[in-house]
Design a protein around this motif. Structure first.
Motif, PDB file in Angstrom:
ATOM      1  N   GLY A   9       0.786  -1.229   0.000  1.00  0.00           N
ATOM      2  CA  GLY A   9       0.000   0.000   0.000  1.00  0.00           C
ATOM      3  C   GLY A   9       0.809   1.266   0.000  1.00  0.00           C
ATOM      4  O   GLY A   9       0.242   2.362  -0.084  1.00  0.00           O
ATOM      5  N   TYR A  46      -4.526   2.726   1.707  1.00  0.00           N
ATOM      6  CA  TYR A  46      -3.713   3.607   0.860  1.00  0.00           C
ATOM      7  C   TYR A  46      -3.378   4.938   1.540  1.00  0.00           C
ATOM      8  O   TYR A  46      -3.147   5.941   0.865  1.00  0.00           O
ATOM      9  N   ALA A  73       0.069   5.739   0.450  1.00  0.00           N
ATOM     10  CA  ALA A  73       0.269   5.898  -0.993  1.00  0.00           C
ATOM     11  C   ALA A  73       0.030   7.354  -1.374  1.00  0.00           C
ATOM     12  O   ALA A  73      -0.587   8.124  -0.643  1.00  0.00           O
TER      13      ALA A  73
END
Length: 596
Positions: free
Chosen positions: A211, A239, A242
């Motif tokens: 992730g 996420y 991310a």
């Protein structure tokens, strides 16, 4: 002056062509550039070309200058097309360069694209299902790994679903030039499916990417990816580590669909609800056209705008040249989204694209003769070869002006058409030994203009209605000036290639054209070309006149400009250094959690 048309526009174009060009054109006119597949001969040639250029780039790996701080963060390029598997324009080339260069730079790298056909060397990985538009849709994931040596390579992931496989173009039906009616569904499904790959699929048995990745989403077709990331993933704790860079390659194309909101029980008419997003996401995607742009009485002007959604939800906006980054914040260049871009200016950057190392005249085996800035004699041979191949009068002293591009008003081909008679017939104070080459696919009226110009000035004009990469190379190598009077140009690649081949660009001072070409009018001692400003017929003629004056009457100064142009650095390593800086800054910032 308005260009005259042929008395019989439907006449056989091949009768107007000579020698090798006739055969080349007939081959090209039979091709559908958007329908090429990985199994076609054209694609096989593209693969060879790509591998050759990759080999050249490998030699210059050490030219990276910036010391990146986050090479351990994998890069995931998400794109609707990627060379050599699918291509409708420059996006495919740029996406392929991302995939290659970030891998060479040291990132674990993945590139994700739709699977428009059967691709050799792509192996089935798994199947996943997504609920979208009132149904459950299965997609199949295929994987191809390209090894670049020294433990570096790229995972290419292709997402297969029946909606991606069409007999026409990638985004529209070529027979009637209409966008596919299910494009919103197609690219929503693609974006959802792409977000699953880093965290849920072990490609070739290797561990998942995880992730903590940097997504690079490209243009409107991936505009829903940052929207889904914010509203479906980060909203539930996924996420968070991310980041997503959204790259605008051309803001003129945004992915706009009329908004339809239905009542409970009528979801088939509700395109927003069928995207599977919470209602909070509607504010990010909604754009309302002003009153004067609405098309009928009662039209609310409300649309789902995928590009607006991406701008609102991404962690950083990237576009493909510094000047274009400025232009898209203005009323004239922002295509109605200028206010949204301007609001997020702190997270906006323009990075000029590069060109691959296969564009190098000193070692290019595809042109008639190699040459360099120190020895330009080979360019003279390239000019003779071009004249002979295109049926032009062989004359070392003639000045060749050329145009290669889409036959659309955006590229300024209509401006060239309005000046053709002046270029060919005006005395121009004795600067009249001029030849003109024009090549491109596009609108029929402009194709007729190319035919008219060639038949009117046979031996001095070649109008090639079609496209061949090989002939493009030969035109760039053999010409003296390259014309790009584009009304807007986010980046532009041909002007960079032209400069490296000692062909002086004459460009409109816009976007990447302004950034890549130093104008003789403002920087005479360091100039590499000419800027047209403002963009109109009189300005265009003046710039051509000044260029011809330099070519015929001040050849030493012209050759100095040629040498400066050939010394320019348009390598991808320069561009990737800039991307790495913004990777580091983007990762250092907190993720975008959504509008307050």
């Amino acid at each position: 002056m308005e260009p005259k048309m042929l008395a019989n526009p439907s006449m056989d174009f091949t009768n107007l062509l000579e020698g090798d060009l006739k055969e080349e054109v007939m081959k090209e006119l039979k091709k559908d550039p958007e329908a090429q597949t990985a199994n076609s001969p054209e694609s096989k040639l593209s693969r060879i070309s790509t591998e050759a250029s990759v080999g050249e780039v490998t030699k210059s790996v050490n030219s990276f200058q910036y010391e990146a701080q986050n090479l351990d963060v994998p890069v995931v390029v998400v794109t609707s097309e990627i060379h050599p598997w699918s291509k409708s324009g420059g996006l495919a080339i740029v996406a392929a360069q991302y995939a290659y260069n970030f891998a060479i730079r040291g990132h674990r790298t993945m590139a994700i694209a739709p699977m428009y056909d059967n691709y050799d060397g792509a192996f089935y990985q798994c199947t996943k299902s997504f609920e979208l538009f009132g149904g459950l849709h299965e997609v199949h994931y295929y994987h191809h790994f390209q090894n670049y040596g020294e433990g570096k390579g790229c995972d290419y992931v292709f997402i297969d679903h029946p909606s991606f496989r069409r007999p026409g173009g990638l985004y529209h039906n070529l027979s009637d030039n209409q966008e596919y009616s299910d494009n919103l569904f197609r690219f929503a499904l693609f974006s959802l499916a792409a977000l699953e790959v880093p965290v849920a699929i072990e490609l070739g048995g290797a561990p998942c990417y995880g992730g903590r990745v940097m997504f690079i989403a490209n243009d409107w077709q991936t505009g829903l990816l940052p929207v889904y990331m914010v509203h479906r993933h980060r909203a539930f704790g996924n996420y968070n580590h991310a980041r997503c860079m959204y790259v605008i390659h051309n803001l003129g194309y945004q992915g706009c669909y009329p908004l339809r909101l239905g009542l409970p029980g009528t979801l088939q008419y509700d395109n927003f609800a069928q995207l599977g997003l919470p209602f909070a996401a509607l504010g990010d995607l909604l754009y309302q056209y002003p009153l004067h742009e609405r098309t009928f009485e009662g039209d609310s002007g409300e649309t789902l705008n995928l590009t607006k959604g991406a701008i609102q939800c991404c962690d950083r906006i990237v576009t493909v040249s510094p000047t274009y980054a400025d232009e898209i914040r203005t009323l004239e260049g922002g295509f109605r989204l200028h206010d949204f871009v301007a609001t997020k200016s702190y997270f906006l950057v323009g990075i000029l694209n590069g060109i691959d190392a296969s564009w190098a005249p000193e070692k290019d085996k595809t042109i008639a003769e190699t040459f360099s800035a120190e020895d330009l004699s080979g360019k003279r041979l390239c000019k003779r070869h071009l004249q002979r191949k295109l049926g032009l009068k062989e004359d070392d002293d003639a000045c060749i002006l050329s145009f290669v591009g889409r036959l659309t008003s955006q590229k300024g081909i209509d401006l060239i058409g309005s000046c053709v008679h002046w270029i060919m017939e005006d005395h121009k104070d004795g600067l009249s030994n001029v030849q003109l080459v024009m090549m491109g696919n596009g609108e029929e009226d402009f194709g007729h203009m190319l035919r008219w110009a060639e038949t009117t000035w046979k031996g001095r004009v070649c109008g090639y209605w079609g496209f061949s990469p090989q002939i493009e190379k030969e035109i760039i190598a053999g010409s003296d000036f390259f014309l790009m009077p584009s009304r807007y140009e986010p980046c532009g690649i041909p002007q960079m290639c032209a400069m490296l081949y000692g062909t002086i660009p004459i460009v409109h001072a816009t976007g990447g054209l302004k950034d890549s070409v130093k104008s003789w009018y403002t920087e005479p001692d360091t100039s590499t070309g000419f800027h047209i400003w403002p963009l109109n017929e009189d300005s265009f003629k003046k710039v051509i006149f000044d260029g011809l004056h330099l070519f015929f009457r001040e050849p030493e100064e012209f050759n100095q400009m040629r040498r400066r142009a050939m010394a320019q650095d348009f390598s991808w390593s320069r561009a990737i250094d800039d991307y790495e800086r913004h990777f580091d800054w983007t990762i250092a910032d907190p993720p975008f959690w959504g509008r307050p």
